[in-house]
Design a protein around this motif. Sequence first.
Motif, PDB file in Angstrom:
ATOM      1  N   LEU A  27     -12.861   0.810   3.283  1.00  0.00           N
ATOM      2  CA  LEU A  27     -11.759  -0.121   3.539  1.00  0.00           C
ATOM      3  C   LEU A  27     -11.503  -0.312   5.030  1.00  0.00           C
ATOM      4  O   LEU A  27     -11.328  -1.434   5.516  1.00  0.00           O
ATOM      5  N   GLU A  34     -13.706  -1.271  -6.002  1.00  0.00           N
ATOM      6  CA  GLU A  34     -14.664  -2.220  -5.420  1.00  0.00           C
ATOM      7  C   GLU A  34     -16.017  -1.544  -5.224  1.00  0.00           C
ATOM      8  O   GLU A  34     -17.019  -2.190  -4.956  1.00  0.00           O
ATOM      9  N   SER A  63       0.817  -1.221   0.000  1.00  0.00           N
ATOM     10  CA  SER A  63       0.000   0.000   0.000  1.00  0.00           C
ATOM     11  C   SER A  63       0.847   1.265   0.000  1.00  0.00           C
ATOM     12  O   SER A  63       0.410   2.294  -0.496  1.00  0.00           O
ATOM     13  N   THR A  94     -14.001   5.813  -0.006  1.00  0.00           N
ATOM     14  CA  THR A  94     -13.022   4.739  -0.164  1.00  0.00           C
ATOM     15  C   THR A  94     -12.322   4.443   1.161  1.00  0.00           C
ATOM     16  O   THR A  94     -12.121   3.287   1.535  1.00  0.00           O
ATOM     17  N   TRP A 109      -4.932   2.303  -3.669  1.00  0.00           N
ATOM     18  CA  TRP A 109      -6.217   2.983  -3.446  1.00  0.00           C
ATOM     19  C   TRP A 109      -7.145   2.862  -4.649  1.00  0.00           C
ATOM     20  O   TRP A 109      -8.368   2.795  -4.514  1.00  0.00           O
ATOM     21  N   VAL A 132      -8.950  -0.360  -4.357  1.00  0.00           N
ATOM     22  CA  VAL A 132      -9.992  -0.308  -3.323  1.00  0.00           C
ATOM     23  C   VAL A 132     -11.210   0.465  -3.863  1.00  0.00           C
ATOM     24  O   VAL A 132     -12.357   0.012  -3.758  1.00  0.00           O
TER      25      VAL A 132
END
Length: 614
Positions: free
Chosen positions: A270, A44, A30, A266, A38, A41
Amino acid sequence: MLKVEQTFYPPQRVLQKAQVQDFEALYQKSISDPEGFWSSVAKELFWFEPFDRVLEWNFPRAKWFLNGKTNISYNCLDRNLNDFRNKVAYIIVDEDGNESKITFGELKNLVSSFAGGLLSLGVKKGDRVCIYMPSSIEAIIAMLACARIGAVHSVVFAGFSHQALKTRIEDALAKVVITSSYIKRRGKQIDTLGVVLEATKELNFVKHIIVSGKCPENLISFESLLKSNPVEASSVDSEDPLFILYTSGTTGKPKGILHTTGGYMTGVYLSTKLTFDLDKNDIYFCTADVGWITGHSYLVYGPLLNGITSVIAQGAPDYPSIRRWFEIIERYGVNVFYTAPTAIRMFMRHGEGFLKGIDLSSLRVIGTVGEPINPEAWLWYYKNVGLERCAVVDTWWQTETGAHMITTIPSYPAKPGMAGKPYFGIEAKVVDEEGKELPPDTPGYLVITKPWPSMFRDCFNEPNRYQEYFSIIPGNVYFTGDIAVRDQDGYIMILGRADDVLKVAGHRIGTMEVESALVSHPAVAEAAVVGKPHEVKGEVIKAFVILREGHLPSEELSKELKNHVRNVLGAVAVIEEVEFVQKLPKTRSGKIMRRILRAIEKGQDVGDTSTLED
Ligand code: WT7
């Protein structure tokens, strides 16, 4: 306090099913490629139009997911509908133990209709809507309905006074205020609508007041708006504002922390998923009020984005009984519980006996937030609530950061009293005032060195105050305002605030706000306020007061001043102790040296006083 002796490995039953097995590997990934991390993520989640760039960083201004079009209300509700239409989104338990449940499908319908109602009142994209309500399904509907049409919500904690509410409505120029007719707390009714009417008396720009419950004829009924024609979620830009949330700083005026859409969404999506290691069948119980950032991120947006069933307990933690939250855990088989150290310390004071006979074995992950948790309280929580078979996650973050920043996650060992390691995509350092990184075990200023998606984008109306966070410590970093220390293993312990901000029962209160409130009383010439250590609340407020000519110190006056501050600021700012003094320690330039007062209160050495005028 700096010494942490014990390390607690995650219990097998938690580790076995953890989504993140190798924290270090994912963390490295990350931060070596934050944009790649990011971006995956964010993907999604649902976007009406995909973003074409992940990050634009013009220090200190960040934009995330550029040109992406989305809607957080869509992502919380519509996106989940195929899988979850009949799944319960919230179980709400009121003070008397009455429960009501609402499914994702029902919530989507109510939000869509209420959003239609707001549009029919002339609320447009970008307009500010103030929400002054307790944690309730109505408050959540109001927030999601604003987001659905691109209006900006500003939730004000319903314990604030009419004056505090007025300041916030005025600053945001909110054209609509949504409230409930009353709040029930400890068996008593609090006249919420009365507070709103008083606050808005002189505010001509407030066009509508919407009231849930008993609604006077000249105002708009919340329930009638729920019958409006439903509207689809509108497509908004990733960087369009989502909400403002006021919080205390070092001046008398609260700051309007502004969050935007794509990055915030976001970040909370997460962190809710990974910090609590949520499973889609989990029952999740967060005790925060919607009026604070924890309520926004981890009671409303985070769990909904993850399609999780949440429990909301209305009212006070110890009314009608101290067993209440734990009976709720048993009743619903709660798996993940998230609360504050001040609550844990309050329970701790009652011994363990009150937990007897309550089955807490459904719990898997238990978390804390809001202020440092002392190792004793951590251990009490681990043993008596977690039954030594849960992961305890201490989550450090701020209104400004939007989401978890430094936190333990269930798959690596916890150290009681230490928040944990920097989170995925987050780089944090402990530095001196020149911005130079300090060696392990040396306390210093906690800074964040890289932008992150859920970071605030501005202080509403006050861009200079935004800049300040990034200019106090050299090196192009974000200064958190906290003092911290990092150990050899990279764990960070938060030691407290470096600035004149208090943490009373986890609530952030600026000393200047309280001092201004005191000085607004006719008997007060000058006042200085400091935090004093307290067993349950972490810190309480002590005020030093110089009286005006013609006023004499008395028990009565002390009481009157306490009441006065409570009236001006609300029930969050309760003064514990007033001391009448003749003089206050000041610098030659006239700045009150609260550091000295604090040291005296704690019986510590007052340190260097060479710059003192008197
Ligand atoms: C300040 C932010 C984050 C939601 C609630 C508070 C303190 C917060 C922790 C923790 C030690 C903590 C810090 C921070 N704080 N969490 N886990 N350990 N201190 O949000 O009102 O914006 O306050 O709360 O001092 O700067 P907030």
